[in-house]
Write an enzyme that holds these catalytic residues in place. Structure first.
Site, PDB file in Angstrom:
ATOM      1  N   ILE A 182      46.279 -18.513 -12.523  1.00 59.26           N
ATOM      2  CA  ILE A 182      45.880 -19.861 -12.959  1.00 59.26           C
ATOM      3  C   ILE A 182      44.390 -19.922 -13.323  1.00 59.26           C
ATOM      4  CG2 ILE A 182      47.727 -21.104 -11.757  1.00 59.26           C
ATOM      5  CD1 ILE A 182      45.684 -21.851  -9.563  1.00 59.26           C
ATOM      6  N   SER A 193      37.267 -26.202  -0.818  1.00 61.58           N
ATOM      7  CA  SER A 193      37.828 -25.903  -2.142  1.00 61.58           C
ATOM      8  C   SER A 193      39.042 -26.793  -2.414  1.00 61.58           C
ATOM      9  CB  SER A 193      38.178 -24.419  -2.274  1.00 61.58           C
ATOM     10  OG  SER A 193      39.248 -24.076  -1.412  1.00 61.58           O
ATOM     11  N   LYS A 194      39.853 -27.061  -1.372  1.00 57.44           N
ATOM     12  CA  LYS A 194      41.015 -27.948  -1.571  1.00 57.44           C
ATOM     13  C   LYS A 194      40.535 -29.371  -1.820  1.00 57.44           C
ATOM     14  CE  LYS A 194      44.881 -27.167  -1.317  1.00 57.44           C
ATOM     15  NZ  LYS A 194      45.863 -26.690  -2.350  1.00 57.44           N
ATOM     16  N   THR A 251      49.682 -12.435  -5.429  1.00 54.74           N
ATOM     17  CA  THR A 251      48.614 -11.881  -4.592  1.00 54.74           C
ATOM     18  C   THR A 251      49.283 -11.298  -3.351  1.00 54.74           C
ATOM     19  OG1 THR A 251      48.336 -13.883  -3.258  1.00 54.74           O
ATOM     20  CG2 THR A 251      47.075 -13.762  -5.331  1.00 54.74           C
ATOM     21  N   TYR A 295      37.676 -22.982   2.752  1.00 52.91           N
ATOM     22  CA  TYR A 295      39.040 -23.306   2.289  1.00 52.91           C
ATOM     23  C   TYR A 295      39.199 -24.801   2.079  1.00 52.91           C
ATOM     24  CZ  TYR A 295      44.000 -24.557   2.747  1.00 52.91           C
ATOM     25  OH  TYR A 295      45.243 -25.120   2.557  1.00 52.91           O
ATOM     26  N   ILE A 354      55.234 -21.796   1.203  1.00 53.45           N
ATOM     27  CA  ILE A 354      55.804 -23.127   0.961  1.00 53.45           C
ATOM     28  C   ILE A 354      56.446 -23.178  -0.422  1.00 53.45           C
ATOM     29  CG2 ILE A 354      55.311 -25.605   0.831  1.00 53.45           C
ATOM     30  CD1 ILE A 354      52.845 -25.028   2.664  1.00 53.45           C
ATOM     31  N   THR A 359      46.153 -30.366   1.600  1.00 54.39           N
ATOM     32  CA  THR A 359      46.189 -30.141   3.045  1.00 54.39           C
ATOM     33  C   THR A 359      45.464 -31.256   3.802  1.00 54.39           C
ATOM     34  OG1 THR A 359      45.248 -28.701   4.753  1.00 54.39           O
ATOM     35  CG2 THR A 359      44.173 -28.649   2.644  1.00 54.39           C
ATOM     36  N   ASP A 360      45.839 -31.426   5.077  1.00 54.45           N
ATOM     37  CA  ASP A 360      45.124 -32.410   5.909  1.00 54.45           C
ATOM     38  C   ASP A 360      43.713 -31.932   6.249  1.00 54.45           C
ATOM     39  OD1 ASP A 360      45.799 -30.358   7.687  1.00 54.45           O
ATOM     40  OD2 ASP A 360      46.657 -31.674   9.218  1.00 54.45           O
ATOM     41  N   GLU A 361      43.429 -30.638   5.985  1.00 58.02           N
ATOM     42  CA  GLU A 361      42.121 -30.095   6.388  1.00 58.02           C
ATOM     43  C   GLU A 361      40.970 -30.708   5.594  1.00 58.02           C
ATOM     44  OE1 GLU A 361      42.140 -25.871   7.228  1.00 58.02           O
ATOM     45  OE2 GLU A 361      44.291 -25.910   7.608  1.00 58.02           O
ATOM     46  N   ASN A 375      49.852 -28.473   9.352  1.00 59.32           N
ATOM     47  CA  ASN A 375      50.219 -27.047   9.429  1.00 59.32           C
ATOM     48  C   ASN A 375      51.724 -26.838   9.323  1.00 59.32           C
ATOM     49  OD1 ASN A 375      47.502 -27.241  10.710  1.00 59.32           O
ATOM     50  ND2 ASN A 375      47.812 -25.050  10.986  1.00 59.32           N
TER      51      ASN A 375
HETATM   52  P1  NAD Z   1      50.520 -18.941   0.449  1.00 57.69           P
HETATM   53  O1  NAD Z   1      49.164 -18.291   0.618  1.00 57.69           O
HETATM   54  O2  NAD Z   1      51.648 -18.473   1.274  1.00 57.69           O
HETATM   55  O3  NAD Z   1      50.980 -18.821  -1.073  1.00 57.69           O
HETATM   56  C1  NAD Z   1      50.130 -19.037  -2.154  1.00 57.69           C
HETATM   57  C2  NAD Z   1      50.816 -18.524  -3.416  1.00 57.69           C
HETATM   58  O4  NAD Z   1      49.921 -18.758  -4.511  1.00 57.69           O
HETATM   59  C3  NAD Z   1      51.111 -17.026  -3.384  1.00 57.69           C
HETATM   60  O5  NAD Z   1      52.414 -16.789  -3.862  1.00 57.69           O
HETATM   61  C4  NAD Z   1      50.068 -16.432  -4.334  1.00 57.69           C
HETATM   62  O6  NAD Z   1      50.514 -15.254  -4.971  1.00 57.69           O
HETATM   63  C5  NAD Z   1      49.858 -17.576  -5.301  1.00 57.69           C
HETATM   64  N1  NAD Z   1      48.519 -17.515  -5.937  1.00 57.69           N
HETATM   65  C6  NAD Z   1      47.322 -17.340  -5.305  1.00 57.69           C
HETATM   66  N2  NAD Z   1      46.340 -17.308  -6.216  1.00 57.69           N
HETATM   67  C7  NAD Z   1      46.911 -17.482  -7.429  1.00 57.69           C
HETATM   68  C8  NAD Z   1      46.401 -17.533  -8.750  1.00 57.69           C
HETATM   69  N3  NAD Z   1      45.094 -17.401  -8.990  1.00 57.69           N
HETATM   70  N4  NAD Z   1      47.258 -17.748  -9.770  1.00 57.69           N
HETATM   71  C9  NAD Z   1      48.598 -17.877  -9.538  1.00 57.69           C
HETATM   72  N5  NAD Z   1      49.134 -17.802  -8.298  1.00 57.69           N
HETATM   73  C10 NAD Z   1      48.307 -17.610  -7.259  1.00 57.69           C
HETATM   74  O7  NAD Z   1      50.231 -20.482   0.649  1.00 57.69           O
HETATM   75  P2  NAD Z   1      51.135 -21.615   1.303  1.00 57.69           P
HETATM   76  O8  NAD Z   1      50.903 -21.637   2.757  1.00 57.69           O
HETATM   77  O9  NAD Z   1      52.505 -21.498   0.780  1.00 57.69           O
HETATM   78  O10 NAD Z   1      50.449 -22.924   0.697  1.00 57.69           O
HETATM   79  C11 NAD Z   1      50.871 -23.455  -0.558  1.00 57.69           C
HETATM   80  C12 NAD Z   1      50.060 -24.701  -0.855  1.00 57.69           C
HETATM   81  O11 NAD Z   1      50.226 -25.654   0.188  1.00 57.69           O
HETATM   82  C13 NAD Z   1      48.546 -24.427  -0.929  1.00 57.69           C
HETATM   83  O12 NAD Z   1      48.023 -25.205  -1.975  1.00 57.69           O
HETATM   84  C14 NAD Z   1      48.019 -24.885   0.412  1.00 57.69           C
HETATM   85  O13 NAD Z   1      46.685 -25.336   0.303  1.00 57.69           O
HETATM   86  C15 NAD Z   1      48.966 -26.038   0.724  1.00 57.69           C
HETATM   87  N6  NAD Z   1      49.178 -26.317   2.155  1.00 57.69           N
HETATM   88  C16 NAD Z   1      49.520 -25.299   3.010  1.00 57.69           C
HETATM   89  C17 NAD Z   1      49.767 -25.610   4.361  1.00 57.69           C
HETATM   90  C18 NAD Z   1      50.188 -24.533   5.339  1.00 57.69           C
HETATM   91  O14 NAD Z   1      50.297 -24.815   6.540  1.00 57.69           O
HETATM   92  N7  NAD Z   1      50.481 -23.326   4.914  1.00 57.69           N
HETATM   93  C19 NAD Z   1      49.626 -26.917   4.824  1.00 57.69           C
HETATM   94  C20 NAD Z   1      49.275 -27.923   3.914  1.00 57.69           C
HETATM   95  C21 NAD Z   1      49.058 -27.607   2.571  1.00 57.69           C
HETATM   96  P1  TYD Z   2      45.998 -20.944  11.188  1.00 58.08           P
HETATM   97  O1  TYD Z   2      47.434 -20.576  11.302  1.00 58.08           O
HETATM   98  O2  TYD Z   2      45.051 -19.975  10.576  1.00 58.08           O
HETATM   99  O3  TYD Z   2      45.937 -22.361  10.447  1.00 58.08           O
HETATM  100  P2  TYD Z   2      44.664 -23.375  10.226  1.00 58.08           P
HETATM  101  O4  TYD Z   2      43.416 -22.696  10.636  1.00 58.08           O
HETATM  102  O5  TYD Z   2      44.721 -23.616   8.772  1.00 58.08           O
HETATM  103  O6  TYD Z   2      44.974 -24.556  11.070  1.00 58.08           O
HETATM  104  O7  TYD Z   2      45.459 -21.258  12.651  1.00 58.08           O
HETATM  105  C1  TYD Z   2      46.078 -22.240  13.463  1.00 58.08           C
HETATM  106  C2  TYD Z   2      45.259 -22.350  14.741  1.00 58.08           C
HETATM  107  O8  TYD Z   2      45.356 -21.115  15.467  1.00 58.08           O
HETATM  108  C3  TYD Z   2      43.772 -22.573  14.483  1.00 58.08           C
HETATM  109  O9  TYD Z   2      43.239 -23.434  15.485  1.00 58.08           O
HETATM  110  C4  TYD Z   2      43.167 -21.183  14.631  1.00 58.08           C
HETATM  111  C5  TYD Z   2      44.058 -20.539  15.674  1.00 58.08           C
HETATM  112  N1  TYD Z   2      44.193 -19.067  15.562  1.00 58.08           N
HETATM  113  C6  TYD Z   2      43.933 -18.236  16.665  1.00 58.08           C
HETATM  114  O10 TYD Z   2      43.591 -18.719  17.755  1.00 58.08           O
HETATM  115  N2  TYD Z   2      44.052 -16.887  16.504  1.00 58.08           N
HETATM  116  C7  TYD Z   2      44.393 -16.316  15.327  1.00 58.08           C
HETATM  117  O11 TYD Z   2      44.467 -15.057  15.229  1.00 58.08           O
HETATM  118  C8  TYD Z   2      44.684 -17.170  14.202  1.00 58.08           C
HETATM  119  C9  TYD Z   2      45.081 -16.599  12.868  1.00 58.08           C
HETATM  120  C10 TYD Z   2      44.580 -18.549  14.371  1.00 58.08           C
END
Ligand code: NAD
Ligand code: TYD
Length: 348
Positions: free
Chosen positions: A61, A159-160, A37, A156, A13, A131-133, A185
């Site tokens: 961070i 922690s959020k 990472t 997860y 994101i 996140t909505d989680e 998501n």
């Molecule tokens: P991601 O895992 O793709 O990216 C996380 C980034 O943070 C990576 O570039 C990583 O290198 C960096 N990072 C991790 N630990 C670090 C540290 N200690 N110091 C500096 N950088 C560090 O995650 P994402 O899916 O892009 O999510 C970004 C944010 O949005 C997160 O806070 C997540 O909780 C939130 N979010 C994600 C989703 C989703 O569906 N992916 C939905 C809602 C909210």
């Molecule tokens: P994920 O993409 O890990 O997002 P989140 O758990 O944060 O919602 O998973 C989305 C949904 O898909 C969740 O209900 C778990 C399911 N899932 C599988 O069934 N198989 C898989 O291998 C993974 C990674 C997720």
């Protein structure tokens, strides 16, 4: 010139947010701080890396000295905080890393921002992306509102939730100007192939089994990542200090229905016989503590700030699949090395 720190800008994101801000606000200096990472990848930002209003800083961070020095060096006007450990399955096998980055890391940023800005908070903003989680799991009906009590169920989401509480505590205790958004998501280009959609695209491409957890009847609300980046821009510039905004796609799918849709599109794109990708579906042991349903009520951001998703799901999914099929080198690069060990442990 204003200077904004975006953390986690090399991730999924974050890279879309960095791109949007660098292109849309040429008079704003964007500093992208990322530890790189396994989930961070500077390839995601190749198209904007040479822009004059973009700077990359590699760092952690969790390292408070480094963070304090960075705030000293750049005198940030705003922070958009996305850096996090973000995958539920990894939080189950390694929760401590999530506490360090998501809780301690967020605390370090809050503390540095408070120290830098405490003489004059005017025009400053700490924007925390969450996140909505954090709201836990829904039954068959109802939606998450901004007022829904927190009830996180995984390491997860706990922690959020903890980081969200610290942000509000810094607002309440020290008057730090903040905003929080909680999003559903995301899917789209550049997502690491451990999350459901890119994992399954990659597995179908390689004729590998599609591991569906439990009965596959878990429900998620999916939003295209560029729409999330647009929402973050909207909230950052027009939101109310101290407020929370839920962001979602109004787009609920059970995992199994989504996977069948994905399989159908992949059959067409790969020129395979109809139904062949769906044969890869394999029901596997459920994720421990698996949340049944997430669904966001995003009416507040729609009515107050005028944001809504721009893309229909099938259109977004097709775009996403096309991107992964056209960027097989990206996929092959990120799935070499550490990914192999992760995959082996998770799906052995
Ligand atoms: P991601 O895992 O793709 O990216 C996380 C980034 O943070 C990576 O570039 C990583 O290198 C960096 N990072 C991790 N630990 C670090 C540290 N200690 N110091 C500096 N950088 C560090 O995650 P994402 O899916 O892009 O999510 C970004 C944010 O949005 C997160 O806070 C997540 O909780 C939130 N979010 C994600 C989703 C989703 O569906 N992916 C939905 C809602 C909210
Ligand atoms: P994920 O993409 O890990 O997002 P989140 O758990 O944060 O919602 O998973 C989305 C949904 O898909 C969740 O209900 C778990 C399911 N899932 C599988 O069934 N198989 C898989 O291998 C993974 C990674 C997720």
């Amino acid at each position: 010139m204003k200077t904004i720190l975006i953390t986690g800008g090399a991730g999924f994101i974050g890279s879309h947010v960095v791109r949007l801000f660098v292109n849309k606000y040429p008079d704003t200096q964007i500093v992208n701080l990322d530890k790189l990472t396994y989930a961070g990848n500077l390839e995601n930002l190749k198209d904007i890396q040479d822009k004059s209003n973009y700077i990359f800083e590699k760092g952690d961070i969790v390292d408070s000295n480094f963070i304090n020095d960075l705030f000293d060096k750049y005198q940030f006007d705003g922070v958009i905080h996305l850096a996090a450990e973000s995958h539920v399955d990894r939080s189950i096998s390694n929760p401590l890393e999530f506490i360090q980055t998501n809780v301690v890391g967020t605390f370090n940023l809050l503390h540095a921002a408070k120290n830098l800005w405490s003489k004059n908070f005017n025009g400053k903003l700490f924007y925390h992306v969450s996140t909505d989680e954090v709201y836990g799991s829904l039954g068959t009906d109802g939606f998450f509102l901004e007022t829904t009590p927190y009830d996180p169920q995984s390491p997860y989401s706990s922690s959020k939730a903890s980081s969200d509480h610290f942000v509000r505590a810094y607002g309440n205790t020290y008057s730090l100007p903040f905003m929080i958004s909680n999003c559903s998501n995301n899917y789209g280009e550049n997502q690491f192939p451990e999350k459901l959609i890119p994992l399954f695209i990659n597995n179908i491409r390689n004729n590998k089994s599609l591991p569906v957890y439990g009965d596959g009847l878990f429900t998620r609300d999916w939003l295209y990542v560029v729409d999330h980046a647009r929402a973050i821009d909207t909230v950052f510039h027009n939101g109310k200090i101290g407020d929370t905004y839920n962001i979602g796609g109004f787009n609920e799918w059970t995992n199994i229905d989504l996977i069948k849709l994905l399989c159908g599109i992949m059959d067409e794109k790969l020129g395979r016989q109809k139904g062949s990708s769906a044969q890869l579906i394999t029901f596997v042991k459920d994720r421990p503590g698996h949340d049944k349903r997430y669904a966001i009520d995003a009416s507040k951001i729609k009515t107050e700030l005028g944001w809504e998703p721009s893309l229909q799901f099938t259109e977004g999914l097709e775009k996403t699949i096309d991107w992964y099929l056209n960027n097989q080198d990206w996929l092959d690069n990120v799935t070499s090395g550490e990914y192999q060990n992760y995959y082996q442990n998770q799906y052995q």
